[in-house]
Design an enzyme around this catalytic site. Structure first.
Site, short mmCIF file in Angstrom:
data_model
loop_
_atom_site.label_atom_id
_atom_site.label_comp_id
_atom_site.label_asym_id
_atom_site.label_seq_id
_atom_site.Cartn_x
_atom_site.Cartn_y
_atom_site.Cartn_z
N GLU A 282 0.58 -1.07 0.21
CA GLU A 282 0.37 0.19 0.47
C GLU A 282 0.98 0.82 0.20
O GLU A 282 0.31 2.14 -0.30
CB GLU A 282 -1.15 -0.43 1.34
CG GLU A 282 -2.25 -0.57 1.00
CD GLU A 282 -3.02 -1.00 2.20
OE1 GLU A 282 -2.82 -1.08 3.56
OE2 GLU A 282 -4.23 -1.36 1.87
N GLU B 189 7.28 -22.46 7.56
CA GLU B 189 7.96 -21.07 8.92
C GLU B 189 8.98 -21.96 9.37
O GLU B 189 9.63 -21.77 10.71
CB GLU B 189 7.03 -20.56 9.57
CG GLU B 189 6.11 -21.92 10.31
CD GLU B 189 5.16 -21.58 10.95
OE1 GLU B 189 5.31 -21.21 12.29
OE2 GLU B 189 4.19 -20.83 10.69
#
Length: 336
Positions: free
Chosen positions: A95, A126
């Site tokens: 953004e 992960e």
């Protein structure tokens, strides 16, 4: 039967010991509630999030100082995480270009498992410290960058490996977790740990913990962008008016900032090359476009500093480009 070990000697009892993983005593009967009661209790639990973030403001401010310094030196802000934490980092990074008109690589979001993990779960992505280091190496991390490792538990191996690699490269490191005294914080220069407690459901980090992370990420990027001059007052003046919608928005910002009429704002914007900050500076100071741009560069792109500089110094002090600049007829708006 012995205790089951998960990864890195992280056991079931260790998992249950994390504040973010505990059962919430206020929501044990949540499946019996009416819809009205259900949304009310979720809202009630969420009210605690902003207070938890507030307790970490000093650490957040320290991190923003480093991000600002990185931006001014040509460095980057890099978020790295897995699962929900990784997705939130990618969201904030993605953004920044449309919001602040910055290059797409100025703020980066990296998620374990790559972009496909934004929509799909990658089991085991992960669990590797080496992958965290490798993913930072792939973006050619340098000592100019700031790396924010995002992990609610504060124990994610992928993020720990990434922060270790970042420290080896000389980058400033930040650990964003939702558990106090986490292992991740021991691998970072700055630790940010808003402790929001267990969510309304036991386990999912997308709830209160995710909300806390989003609030912190908003602060890190937004505050740093404001500090480097991406706004004037609370207006988004560092706008690239590249299409009709953005030109309309640019004209609206000019009118709001300067008090001039639409027609004059259009003329001013055209003369500035559709550079909103340059147009505002021209209006307030009477400088020609080429000199206004030099003045902005000399002030580090901070419009308030540029206005003060133009008011207190002769244009010839900015650069050779200003030597022939003369006041224009645009100075008709309000005083800054």
């Amino acid at each position: 039967m012995g205790e089951v070990v998960l990864i890195d000697n992280f056991s079931v009892s260790d998992l249950n010991g994390l504040i973010s993983e505990r059962r919430n005593p206020h929501t044990t009967d949540i499946d019996l509630l009416s819809i009205t009661e259900l949304v009310a209790i979720i809202n009630s639990e969420d009210k605690n999030v902003a207070q938890a973030v507030e307790k970490e403001l000093s650490n957040i401010a320290r991190a923003v100082e480093h991000v600002e310094a990185a931006f001014r030196a040509g460095g980057r802000l890099v978020y790295i995480g897995a699962g929900t934490s990784g997705r939130l980092g990618v969201l904030d990074a993605s953004e920044c270009p449309p919001t602040f008109s910055v290059p797409p690589d100025m703020v980066l979001g990296i998620i374990a498992g790559g972009d496909k993990a934004l929509r799909n779960t990658f089991e085991g992505a992960e669990d590797s410290r080496e992958n965290g280091a490798r993913d930072l190496e792939s973006v050619e991390l340098t000592h100019l960058d700031v790396v924010v490792g995002v992990a609610v538990s504060g124990r994610t191996p992928y993020v720990i490996g990434a922060l270790d690699y970042a420290q080896e490269r000389g980058a400033v490191t930040v650990a964003l977790t939702c558990n106090p005294n986490s292992e991740l914080s021991n691998h970072a220069d700055i630790g940010i740990s808003p402790v929001v407690g267990p969510g309304v459901l036991s386990g999912p980090t997308r709830l209160k913990s995710g909300t806390a992370q989003k609030l912190v990420l908003n602060m890190l990027s937004t505050a740093a962008m404001i500090r480097i001059g991406k706004t004037y007052e609370n207006l988004m003046v560092d706008l690239s008016a590249s299409n009709r919608k953005l030109r309309t928005r640019a004209i609206a910002i000019l009118c709001e900032t300067t008090g001039i009429e639409l027609e004059e704002a259009e003329t001013l914007l055209t003369a500035s090359g559709y550079d909103v900050k340059c147009a505002i500076l021209m209006n307030f100071t009477g400088l020609k476009p080429e000199c206004a741009k030099v003045c902005l560069d000399a002030s580090g792109g901070v419009l308030r500093k540029a206005i003060a500089m133009a008011e207190t110094q002769q244009p010839t002090q900015f650069a050779e480009a200003c030597q022939t600049a003369a006041p224009t007829s645009f100075r008709t708006g309000r005083t800054p």
